[in-house]
Enzyme design. Structure first.
Site, PDB file in Angstrom:
ATOM      1  N   SER A 150     -12.096 -18.973 -21.201  1.00  0.00           N
ATOM      2  CA  SER A 150     -11.148 -19.239 -20.118  1.00  0.00           C
ATOM      3  C   SER A 150     -11.334 -20.663 -19.594  1.00  0.00           C
ATOM      4  O   SER A 150     -12.444 -21.062 -19.244  1.00  0.00           O
ATOM      5  CB  SER A 150     -11.361 -18.263 -18.962  1.00  0.00           C
ATOM      6  OG  SER A 150     -10.622 -18.711 -17.848  1.00  0.00           O
ATOM      7  N   LEU A 194      -2.365 -13.047  -5.660  1.00  0.00           N
ATOM      8  CA  LEU A 194      -1.054 -13.101  -6.321  1.00  0.00           C
ATOM      9  C   LEU A 194      -1.154 -12.498  -7.731  1.00  0.00           C
ATOM     10  O   LEU A 194      -0.393 -12.828  -8.620  1.00  0.00           O
ATOM     11  CB  LEU A 194      -0.536 -14.544  -6.358  1.00  0.00           C
ATOM     12  CG  LEU A 194      -0.357 -15.203  -4.980  1.00  0.00           C
ATOM     13  CD1 LEU A 194       0.061 -16.661  -5.118  1.00  0.00           C
ATOM     14  CD2 LEU A 194       0.650 -14.452  -4.118  1.00  0.00           C
ATOM     15  N   HIS A 212       0.830  -1.211   0.000  1.00  0.00           N
ATOM     16  CA  HIS A 212       0.000   0.000   0.000  1.00  0.00           C
ATOM     17  C   HIS A 212       0.863   1.259   0.000  1.00  0.00           C
ATOM     18  O   HIS A 212       0.495   2.283   0.584  1.00  0.00           O
ATOM     19  CB  HIS A 212      -0.999  -0.004   1.169  1.00  0.00           C
ATOM     20  CG  HIS A 212      -2.094  -1.017   0.970  1.00  0.00           C
ATOM     21  ND1 HIS A 212      -3.219  -0.757   0.222  1.00  0.00           N
ATOM     22  CD2 HIS A 212      -2.198  -2.302   1.382  1.00  0.00           C
ATOM     23  CE1 HIS A 212      -3.985  -1.843   0.198  1.00  0.00           C
ATOM     24  NE2 HIS A 212      -3.384  -2.796   0.886  1.00  0.00           N
ATOM     25  N   GLY A 248      -8.324 -16.111  -6.334  1.00  0.00           N
ATOM     26  CA  GLY A 248      -8.559 -15.222  -5.188  1.00  0.00           C
ATOM     27  C   GLY A 248      -7.411 -15.184  -4.197  1.00  0.00           C
ATOM     28  O   GLY A 248      -7.594 -14.797  -3.051  1.00  0.00           O
ATOM     29  N   ASP A 291       1.492  -4.211  -9.331  1.00  0.00           N
ATOM     30  CA  ASP A 291       1.240  -5.567  -9.829  1.00  0.00           C
ATOM     31  C   ASP A 291       1.565  -5.681 -11.317  1.00  0.00           C
ATOM     32  O   ASP A 291       2.228  -6.624 -11.765  1.00  0.00           O
ATOM     33  CB  ASP A 291      -0.221  -5.959  -9.595  1.00  0.00           C
ATOM     34  CG  ASP A 291      -0.613  -5.857  -8.138  1.00  0.00           C
ATOM     35  OD1 ASP A 291       0.299  -5.714  -7.297  1.00  0.00           O
ATOM     36  OD2 ASP A 291      -1.811  -5.906  -7.841  1.00  0.00           O
ATOM     37  N   GLU A 339      -7.420  -1.288 -15.352  1.00  0.00           N
ATOM     38  CA  GLU A 339      -7.998  -1.729 -14.072  1.00  0.00           C
ATOM     39  C   GLU A 339      -8.698  -0.551 -13.379  1.00  0.00           C
ATOM     40  O   GLU A 339      -9.777  -0.693 -12.821  1.00  0.00           O
ATOM     41  CB  GLU A 339      -6.899  -2.325 -13.189  1.00  0.00           C
ATOM     42  CG  GLU A 339      -7.430  -2.871 -11.899  1.00  0.00           C
ATOM     43  CD  GLU A 339      -6.961  -4.271 -11.569  1.00  0.00           C
ATOM     44  OE1 GLU A 339      -6.236  -4.901 -12.359  1.00  0.00           O
ATOM     45  OE2 GLU A 339      -7.348  -4.744 -10.491  1.00  0.00           O
TER      46      GLU A 339
HETATM   47  C1  GLA Z   1      -3.107  -4.489  -4.759  1.00  0.00           C
HETATM   48  C2  GLA Z   1      -2.942  -3.375  -5.801  1.00  0.00           C
HETATM   49  C3  GLA Z   1      -1.514  -2.844  -5.817  1.00  0.00           C
HETATM   50  C4  GLA Z   1      -1.035  -2.481  -4.419  1.00  0.00           C
HETATM   51  C5  GLA Z   1      -1.328  -3.620  -3.441  1.00  0.00           C
HETATM   52  C6  GLA Z   1      -1.011  -3.223  -2.021  1.00  0.00           C
HETATM   53  O1  GLA Z   1      -2.378  -5.610  -5.128  1.00  0.00           O
HETATM   54  O2  GLA Z   1      -3.286  -3.843  -7.078  1.00  0.00           O
HETATM   55  O3  GLA Z   1      -1.427  -1.736  -6.691  1.00  0.00           O
HETATM   56  O4  GLA Z   1      -1.580  -1.268  -3.995  1.00  0.00           O
HETATM   57  O5  GLA Z   1      -2.678  -4.036  -3.496  1.00  0.00           O
HETATM   58  O6  GLA Z   1       0.340  -3.002  -1.872  1.00  0.00           O
END
Ligand code: GLA
Length: 400
Positions: free
Chosen positions: A79, A140, A46, A137, A187, A175
């Site tokens: 999928s 990852l 975060h 879920g 991510d 997203e």
């Molecule tokens: C999710 C979000 C990321 C990041 C994390 C927390 O995975 O997609 O952008 O903010 O939470 O670190």
């Protein structure tokens, strides 16, 4: 107890995916197969929408696509993870919008939409079959992996030469705008820039990054899947983001900063009285201290000081629990259970929170014990059988 990877990716071959593609779309003449990874974040949670640092690495688990261009403007998506949904069909010229009826396909469709918004001429459709081996879920980043993968597929099939940075940014934009989750860049960046045996030390304020070797001679990275995913994830995530922004605005009245990531502990202490709301104060304290922990953790890893790295991971979890409030009962039970096992150097929740996985640094000789002892304790206290994966750090997107 299960230990190991999901066990699936050893059996996923190009032939297997092309075979499935044929079953769904008639034949596989001219079809190509691509992969993009999921990620695990070692520390720096975060912080990515607060101008701080993150330290993720790509996994050798992720999403595969077998695909081929069509001569009309239909995208037909299938999928293997959602076989019940059948083939989802969308016209790229007329129907590109987020829609409940597109279900999981809103993720790849958002990428097509975002490419078009950036002026890429996607005027033909494609047949595309997906298969993901990231546990559902689990936090990852299956969504980032399908976003980066779809971008990589479009870039390859249409010959667009899209850079890794654009793949990551388009993924995040899609997203945020197409799927309504105000995620940061971590991510998608980790998926697009993944490098075998390296973690990525990324400054999210500038997108400057450094690859740091993860050569753990005496230890392994163990992920524990709590197997819970609490429903409030998107709304609570967006709330945290708003609370951090409110804290930043209050601070900007007394100091000239663009993001919380610019503050060290001393300047935070000096100015933090300006934050009016107690909850926003704690959110900001997490963002600041977590960023500093991440910088320290990378220094520790470079110095082969895993003990310090582990302590910083533990501190990260506490801060995510008490200040940021994104853990949950199950994540806390898992981290506590892991830390009771001798040989666990550090453990924390990883990803957005509210369920999903923990990541732990575990001495080689304690890996089996974590799985059996922490797994047993977790099951006793939560009633849920967890899964453990000893991970390998993988590369970014590729064609098979
Ligand atoms: C999710 C979000 C990321 C990041 C994390 C927390 O995975 O997609 O952008 O903010 O939470 O670190």
């Amino acid at each position: 107890m299960s230990l190991g990877t999901t066990g699936l990716n050893d059996t996923i071959t190009k032939e297997f995916l092309l075979g499935k593609f044929s079953e769904v779309f008639g034949d596989s003449d001219g079809a190509r197969v691509f992969f993009a990874p999921g990620r695990v974040n070692l520390i720096g949670e975060h912080t990515d929408y607060n101008g701080g640092h993150v330290f993720p690495c790509a996994l050798n688990l992720g999403t595969y696509a077998a695909c081929r261009l069509r001569n009309d403007s239909l995208i037909r998506l299938y999928s293997m993870n959602f076989e019940k949904d059948g083939v989802i069909e969308v016209d790229v010229l007329t129907d590109l919008k987020n829609s409940k009826e597109y279900k999981w396909a809103n993720y790849p469709l958002g990428i097509v939409y975002t490419f078009k918004m950036h002026g890429f001429n996607i005027d033909r459709g494609l047949d595309i079959l997906f298969f993901g081996d990231i546990p559902n879920g689990s936090g990852l980043s299956s969504s980032a992996s399908i976003e980066v993968l779809t971008g990589f597929v479009l870039s390859s099939l249409f010959g667009l030469n899209v850079s890794k940075k654009e793949l990551a940014l388009f993924g995040q934009e899609s997203e945020n705008k197409f799927n309504g989750m105000n995620c940061g860049i971590m991510d998608q960046f980790a998926s697009a820039f993944g490098k075998k045996d390296h973690a990525i030390f990324l400054d999210t304020a500038t997108l400057e990054y450094e690859y740091v070797p993860v050569n753990l001679k005496n230890a392994k990275i163990v992920i524990a899947n709590t197997k819970v995913k609490h429903e409030l994830t998107t709304s609570a995530y967006n709330d945290r983001r708003r609370e951090s922004e409110t804290a930043l605005k209050d601070l900007q009245a007394v100091t000239d900063i663009k993001s919380l990531g610019e503050l060290d502990e001393e300047s935070f202490n000096r100015y933090s009285k300006a934050i009016k709301d107690e909850v926003c104060f704690r959110r900001a304290r997490h963002a600041v201290t977590e960023n500093l922990r991440t910088i320290e953790a990378v220094k520790a890893l470079n110095a082969d000081d895993l003990e310090t790295f582990g302590k910083l991971m533990n501190g990260s979890h506490r801060s995510l629990d008490l200040d940021y409030e994104v853990t949950c009962k199950e994540l806390n039970i898992m981290v506590e259970s892991e830390l009771q096992v001798e040989g666990v150097i550090g453990a924390r929740m990883t990803g957005g929170g509210f369920g999903g996985c923990t990541v732990a640094l575990v001495k080689n000789e304690a890996v089996d014990k974590v799985c059996s002892e922490a797994g047993k304790r977790y099951e006793e206290l939560s009633g849920i059988k967890p899964e453990f994966y000893v991970i390998e750090v993988g590369d970014g997107p590729s064609e098979l």
